[in-house]
Design an enzyme around this catalytic site. Structure first.
Site, PDB file in Angstrom:
ATOM      1  N   GLU A 236       3.879  -1.381  15.647  1.00 16.79           N
ATOM      2  CA  GLU A 236       4.930  -0.489  16.132  1.00 16.79           C
ATOM      3  C   GLU A 236       4.335   0.533  17.084  1.00 16.79           C
ATOM      4  O   GLU A 236       3.568   1.416  16.690  1.00 16.79           O
ATOM      5  CB  GLU A 236       5.607   0.235  14.959  1.00 16.79           C
ATOM      6  CG  GLU A 236       6.747   1.125  15.456  1.00 16.79           C
ATOM      7  CD  GLU A 236       7.478   1.869  14.349  1.00 16.79           C
ATOM      8  OE1 GLU A 236       7.322   1.495  13.184  1.00 16.79           O
ATOM      9  OE2 GLU A 236       8.198   2.825  14.678  1.00 16.79           O
ATOM     10  N   LYS A 368       7.126  -2.860  -7.273  1.00 17.30           N
ATOM     11  CA  LYS A 368       7.628  -3.436  -6.008  1.00 17.30           C
ATOM     12  C   LYS A 368       9.144  -3.509  -5.922  1.00 17.30           C
ATOM     13  O   LYS A 368       9.695  -4.413  -5.296  1.00 17.30           O
ATOM     14  CB  LYS A 368       7.012  -4.829  -5.770  1.00 17.30           C
ATOM     15  CG  LYS A 368       5.495  -4.812  -5.782  1.00 17.30           C
ATOM     16  CD  LYS A 368       4.880  -6.184  -5.674  1.00 17.30           C
ATOM     17  CE  LYS A 368       3.369  -6.071  -5.755  1.00 17.30           C
ATOM     18  NZ  LYS A 368       2.687  -7.350  -5.753  1.00 17.30           N
ATOM     19  N   ASP A 444      -1.888  -3.719  -1.528  1.00 20.84           N
ATOM     20  CA  ASP A 444      -0.789  -4.675  -1.652  1.00 20.84           C
ATOM     21  C   ASP A 444       0.394  -4.139  -0.849  1.00 20.84           C
ATOM     22  O   ASP A 444       1.011  -3.135  -1.232  1.00 20.84           O
ATOM     23  CB  ASP A 444      -0.415  -4.822  -3.138  1.00 20.84           C
ATOM     24  CG  ASP A 444       0.606  -5.935  -3.356  1.00 20.84           C
ATOM     25  OD1 ASP A 444       1.342  -6.258  -2.409  1.00 20.84           O
ATOM     26  OD2 ASP A 444       0.666  -6.454  -4.481  1.00 20.84           O
ATOM     27  N   HIS A 542       9.727   6.423  22.630  1.00 22.52           N
ATOM     28  CA  HIS A 542       9.769   5.005  22.240  1.00 22.52           C
ATOM     29  C   HIS A 542       9.935   4.123  23.466  1.00 22.52           C
ATOM     30  O   HIS A 542       9.376   3.029  23.530  1.00 22.52           O
ATOM     31  CB  HIS A 542      10.889   4.752  21.233  1.00 22.52           C
ATOM     32  CG  HIS A 542      10.396   4.804  19.821  1.00 22.52           C
ATOM     33  ND1 HIS A 542       9.812   3.736  19.203  1.00 22.52           N
ATOM     34  CD2 HIS A 542      10.363   5.834  18.935  1.00 22.52           C
ATOM     35  CE1 HIS A 542       9.438   4.086  17.975  1.00 22.52           C
ATOM     36  NE2 HIS A 542       9.770   5.353  17.793  1.00 22.52           N
TER      37      HIS A 542
END
Ligand code: ADP
Length: 556
Positions: A236, A368, A444, A542
């Site tokens: 990004e 998660k 993770d 951006h």
């Protein structure tokens, strides 16, 4: 039946098969001359000796009576024979003892690789160079037979590593088979340059290559008096640049302070009884402080690092959810806590034989998935990080004002998130920074869900001149040993932060420092993005950093 490892034919950098390597075709021209000389000596001397032999027979002279020239001829003959056998004889012997291609056999469901056969390093895939992965790969023709077996389903793809005993070769064969089965090219996905042994049984099954993610550096992040260059793996645009700007604002304002409130990984099995009463009895047993020491002794047998901290129960009818929490040293700790929980469940069976273990994880952990229990109780490392950003820094570095930031924070991160019914999402983009640091350091990435729980607070201090900013993150789940942390790239990033591996001084301190770095980086990211939004720069920046000027229509 055995599938013996055939010598792999070497390939050129363009993938062409080289001719089999023989002494005679790999020698420089000077050696050809020497060979010619010794051949000439050999044949001339042979001719001479045979001629002399005939003469001696005709003249009845004993054969062992040698003149000086006879002696010289015999010595020359021996020398030339030694040379020629040394040069060509080995190849000849190899050709006798090397099995012919037909003797290599493959039996569909029972491929065995004879490991005592010399394992020749595979160079099955040839590329133009290490960096150009768009060139087609070529599988060695010997391996094509194994590819065929995978394509036809005779050999399961997952069994390649165990059957071949060579992870790189297994990945190359699987990849070729995949390309054939799907008809899709994987030429953009690199195969070379990765240690496939390092992921076996630990990080990834059935590999066919690896994805490249660029790593940028934000910093220095001045945190608790130390400076950190923070590695961020991301695609990004703006993210690293923005976090870097936040780090600068923090640095010139004197740094950030981070406090660790709690450090404990959780696992919550679900067990079922015949009655609510029995479920409640186990709940009382587990939560009775008098029983804690016994439970801890049983739990702690799992590891020298896992230490039981607490047990918290919740009942749903006849079902009991038991949330065990333990310290896990420098490991993120999911395996460790699970092992401890299994020990306790086994132990409980003697007093509660009617307990039915429905699952080692009953989602009350909660791993998660967005869950209020992690937000409220914490999971992994619970951390708070703060900084006071000076008024002039807010204006010069962040290009906004303290009042504008405080107001935007209230409207966006607090009220806006409340309106959206957020769960731990009272921040601008904590998950952006968490994910990027997690990917770079081998965490993770799926634990980004709860690790990104964060409430960002902003307040005007020092008579309204300066900005106090804090991020509170109750469930940062990180480790510096285990999982992906031991892979070469991720390990290098941990090393950059001086938190690689197990802490030698104090077990767990590397993982705790890493958690503070994550929170400090989130603080920098929040500061910068909120400033960009309040200054109305978000879309502009951006467009600058996310929009490449390359003509995309030309890319295929
Ligand atoms: P996790 O529990 O995070 O899934 P592992 O199952 O790989 O990770 O556990 C970590 C392993 O590393 C354990 O076998 C543990 O004994 C070992 N280890 C070595 N040093 C440490 C340390 N300082 N802290 C935690 N674990 C450590």
């Amino acid at each position: 039946m055995d599938v013996r490892r055939r010598p792999i034919k070497p390939t050129t950098t363009t993938g062409e098969l080289l001719k089999p390597s023989k002494p005679s075709d790999t020698v420089p021209p000077s050696v050809y001359l020497t060979n010619g000389l010794f051949f000439t000596i050999f044949f001339s001397v042979m001719y001479f000796l045979l001629h002399r032999w005939r003469e001696k027979i005709r003249n009845s002279v004993p054969l062992h009576v040698l003149t000086l020239s006879d002696l010289a001829a015999v010595l020359s003959l021996i020398a030339s024979v030694v040379y020629l056998v040394g040069f060509f004889g080995i190849e000849f012997l190899q050709s006798i003892f090397r099995p012919s291609p037909d003797s290599w056999e493959i039996e569909n469901d029972n491929i065995n690789i004879t490991m005592d056969e010399p394992m020749i390093k595979p160079c099955a895939h040839a590329f133009m160079d290490n960096n150009n992965n768009n060139k087609p790969s070529t599988i060695d023709e010997d391996d094509q037979e194994i590819v065929n077996l995978v394509v036809t389903g005779s050999l399961p793809s997952y069994a390649l590593e165990s059957k071949l005993g060579d992870c790189k070769r297994a990945a190359a064969i699987r990849r070729e088979a995949l390309e054939r089965i799907t008809g899709k090219s994987l030429s953009g996905l690199p195969l070379e340059g990765f240690d496939y042994d390092s992921i076996l049984g630990q990080c990834c099954e059935m590999p066919v290559g690896y994805v490249q993610i660029p790593v940028g550096i934000a910093g220095p992040l001045l945190l608790n008096g130390a400076e950190f260059s923070v590695p961020m793996a991301t695609t990004e645009g703006c993210l690293v640049a923005s976090t870097n700007r936040g780090c600068k604002a923090i640095y010139v304002s004197g740094g950030a302070t981070c406090v660790l409130l709690k450090d404990g990984m959780t696992r919550a099995p679900v067990v079922r009884f015949g009655t609510v009463k029995r479920a409640a009895e186990l709940k009382h047993f587990l939560e009775d402080p008098l029983n804690f020491d016994t439970l801890a002794v049983v739990f702690n047998k799992s590891s020298r690092f896992g230490r039981l901290q607490s047990v918290k129960c919740a009942i749903a009818g006849k079902n009991l959810y038991v949330r065990f929490c333990c310290s896990t040293g420098d490991a993120m700790g999911m395996n460790m806590v699970s092992k401890g929980v299994q020990n306790v469940l086994d132990f409980l069976h003697s007093d509660f034989p009617d307990m039915d273990v429905m699952g080692i994880s009953g989602n009350y952990c909660s791993d998660k998935k967005p869950a209020a229990i992690n937000w409220i109780e914490g999971r992994g490392k619970s951390v708070v990080c703060e900084a006071v950003i000076k008024e002039e820094v807010v204006q010069k570095v962040l290009k906004t004002t303290v009042a504008a930031l405080v107001e935007l924070n209230m409207l966006k991160n607090l009220t806006g998130s409340a309106m959206a019914g957020a769960l731990g999402g009272f921040n601008a983009h904590a998950s952006n920074i968490v994910s990027a640091v997690y990917l770079a350091t081998g965490q993770d990435p799926a634990q980004n869900v709860e690790s990104s729980h964060c409430i960002t607070m902003m307040e005007a201090v020092n008579d309204g001149r300066d900005l106090h900013i804090s991020v509170t993150m109750p469930s940062i789940e990180v480790g510096t040993v285990g999982g992906g942390t031991q892979l070469a790239s991720q390990s290098a990033c941990l090393n950059l932060l001086s938190v690689k591996g197990a802490s030698k001084d104090e077990p767990g301190s590397n993982a705790r420092v890493l958690a503070t770095i994550v929170a400090g980086s989130v603080l920098a990211g929040e500061l910068s993005l909120m400033s960009a939004i309040s200054a109305g720069q978000l879309v502009k920046s951006h467009m600058k950093y996310n929009r490449s000027t390359r003509d995309m229509s030309k890319l295929t």
